[in-house]
Motif scaffolding. Structure first.
Motif, PDB file in Angstrom:
ATOM      1  N   PHE A   1       1.097  -0.921   0.030  1.00 57.26           N
ATOM      2  CA  PHE A   1       0.120   0.048   0.184  1.00 57.26           C
ATOM      3  C   PHE A   1       0.777   1.481  -0.011  1.00 57.26           C
ATOM      4  N   ALA A   2       1.633   1.153   0.858  1.00 61.20           N
ATOM      5  CA  ALA A   2       2.870   2.840   1.145  1.00 61.20           C
ATOM      6  C   ALA A   2       3.070   2.431  -0.612  1.00 61.20           C
TER       7      ALA A   2
ATOM      8  N   THR B   1       2.521   1.914  -3.236  1.00 63.53           N
ATOM      9  CA  THR B   1       1.737   2.127  -4.600  1.00 63.53           C
ATOM     10  C   THR B   1       1.738   3.295  -4.220  1.00 63.53           C
ATOM     11  N   ILE B   2       1.160   4.069  -3.212  1.00 60.96           N
ATOM     12  CA  ILE B   2       1.085   5.473  -2.460  1.00 60.96           C
ATOM     13  C   ILE B   2       2.093   6.494  -3.749  1.00 60.96           C
ATOM     14  N   TRP B   3       3.456   6.095  -2.931  1.00 61.11           N
ATOM     15  CA  TRP B   3       4.340   6.404  -3.481  1.00 61.11           C
ATOM     16  C   TRP B   3       4.632   6.444  -4.908  1.00 61.11           C
TER      17      TRP B   3
ATOM     18  N   LEU C   1       1.712   6.424  -7.140  1.00 63.00           N
ATOM     19  CA  LEU C   1       1.040   7.425  -7.517  1.00 63.00           C
ATOM     20  C   LEU C   1       1.365   8.918  -7.021  1.00 63.00           C
ATOM     21  N   ARG C   2       2.069   9.392  -6.397  1.00 62.60           N
ATOM     22  CA  ARG C   2       3.047  10.384  -6.179  1.00 62.60           C
ATOM     23  C   ARG C   2       3.599  10.372  -6.823  1.00 62.60           C
TER      24      ARG C   2
ATOM     25  N   SER D   1      -3.707  11.138 -12.166  1.00 65.64           N
ATOM     26  CA  SER D   1      -5.060  11.773 -11.749  1.00 65.64           C
ATOM     27  C   SER D   1      -5.722  11.257 -12.423  1.00 65.64           C
TER      28      SER D   1
END
Length: 291
Positions: free
Chosen positions: A51-52, A54-56, A58-59, A64
Motif C-alpha cells: 500500500f505504501a 502504491t501511494i509512492w 502514484l505520487r 490523476s
C-alpha cells in the motif's frame, strides 16, 4: 475447548455417572498457533508495504483521473506536455503539436519514421541521420498548403509543379543528360549562359527554337563548328547590320587594296568568304578559295 456432558434427572431417579468421561479438544495450539499468528503478521506487513509503495508510485508518477504526469487523456487522444523520452518504438496514427508551438523530434543518432502495411512490412521510411536525410518509398511528393503537388519523384521521373524553378547557385545547374523544358530564362539584369565544356550543345524543337535577348546581345562560342540547320525552311538573318568580321577576304583583284565593300560568297560545302564587290557578282571570279 472442552466438551462436557450434562444429564437431567427427575426426582426419585438415581443415575450413575459413567466412570470414563471423554474430553475432546478443538482448535490450534502450540507451535502451530504461533506460526499462524506469524504468517498473518507477515501478510499484514506485506499489505502495508504494498500500500505504501502504491501511494509512492502514484505520487512520483503523478497519476490523476485525467492521466499520468505530463500525459493527459482527452477525447481526441493523448496529450503530452513538455519533453519526453521514448526508449522503445512508438506507434501512433497521428502526431501533431499544440497550436502555439512546433513539434520537435530529436535523437542522438537518427530519427526514423516507418510506414507498414497489414502484414507488418515496411512500405515507406523517412530516416534523418547526422549527415544525410534518406527517404525510401515508391514515390516522394511535396504538396502546398492547398494540396497542389510542388515536387514529385519516382523511379522514372522527377516533376516540379511550381510555376518557376529558380537555381541560385553561382555555378548554375548541371545536367548530365537531356533536359526538356518550354522556357529557359535568367533573372532580370543577369546573363543567361548555356555551356558544355567538353561536349557539344544541341537544342532541338519540333516547331522551332526561339532565342531572344530583349536588352542585350546573343553570343555563341565554340571550339569547332557552329551549325544552323533547317530541314523544311530557310535560315533568316534579319537585322539592321550583319557583321562577319573574320571571314576570309579575296583581295586578288586589281585595286582591291583600296576597296572597302565586299560581298558574301558561299562555297558548295557551305564555307563563306568575302569577295570584292563590283558592278556584278564577283564570287565566280574568286571561287578558287573553295578549292
Amino acid at each position: 475447548m472442552v466438551r462436557e456432558q450434562y444429564t437431567t434427572a427427575t426426582e426419585g431417579t438415581h443415575i450413575e455417572r459413567p466412570e470414563n468421561q471423554y474430553v475432546y479438544k478443538i482448535g490450534i495450539y502450540g507451535w502451530r498457533k504461533r506460526c499462524l499468528y506469524l504468517f498473518v503478521l507477515l501478510l499484514l506487513i506485506i499489505l502495508l508495504v504494498n500500500f505504501a509503495l502504491t501511494i509512492w508510485i502514484l505520487r512520483v508518477m503523478w497519476f490523476s483521473p485525467t492521466g499520468m504526469g505530463h500525459l493527459r487523456v482527452t477525447q481526441d487522444g493523448l496529450r503530452l506536455e513538455g519533453e519526453s523520452e521514448f526508449l522503445f518504438p512508438l506507434y501512433a496514427k497521428e502526431i501533431h503539436s499544440r497550436m502555439d508551438s512546433s513539434l520537435l523530434l530529436q535523437s542522438t543518432q537518427n530519427v526514423t519514421v516507418n510506414a507498414r502495411n497489414t502484414d507488418g512490412d515496411v512500405t515507406g521510411r523517412l530516416k534523418v541521420g547526422p549527415k544525410i536525410v534518406e527517404v525510401q518509398s515508391q514515390q516522394f511528393q511535396i504538396n502546398s498548403k492547398d494540396g497542389k503537388p510542388l515536387f514529385t519523384v519516382d523511379e522514372k521521373k522527377a516533376v516540379v509543379g511550381t510555376d518557376k524553378l529558380r537555381i541560385t547557385g553561382p555555378e548554375g545547374a548541371l545536367f548530365e543528360h537531356s533536359v526538356e523544358t518550354p522556357l529557359v530564362r535568367a533573372d532580370s539584369f543577369q546573363d543567361l549562359r548555356l555551356e558544355s565544356p567538353t561536349r557539344s550543345l544541341s537544342m532541338d524543337a519540333p516547331k522551332g527554337v526561339h532565342i531572344k535577348a530583349h536588352a542585350g546581345k546573343i553570343e555563341a562560342l565554340s571550339q569547332s563548328d557552329i551549325i544552323f540547320h533547317s530541314r523544311d525552311g530557310t535560315l533568316v538573318l534579319d537585322a539592321e547590320t550583319v557583321c562577319l568580321p573574320k571571314l576570309i577576304p579575296e583581295t586578288s583583284g586589281p585595286g582591291s587594296s583600296s576597296q572597302r565593300l565586299y560581298e558574301i560568297c558561299v562555297c558548295l560545302d557551305g564555307k563563306l568568304y568575302l569577295s570584292v564587290a563590283g558592278t556584278s557578282t564577283t564570287c565566280h571570279e574568286n571561287s578558287q578559295i573553295c578549292l
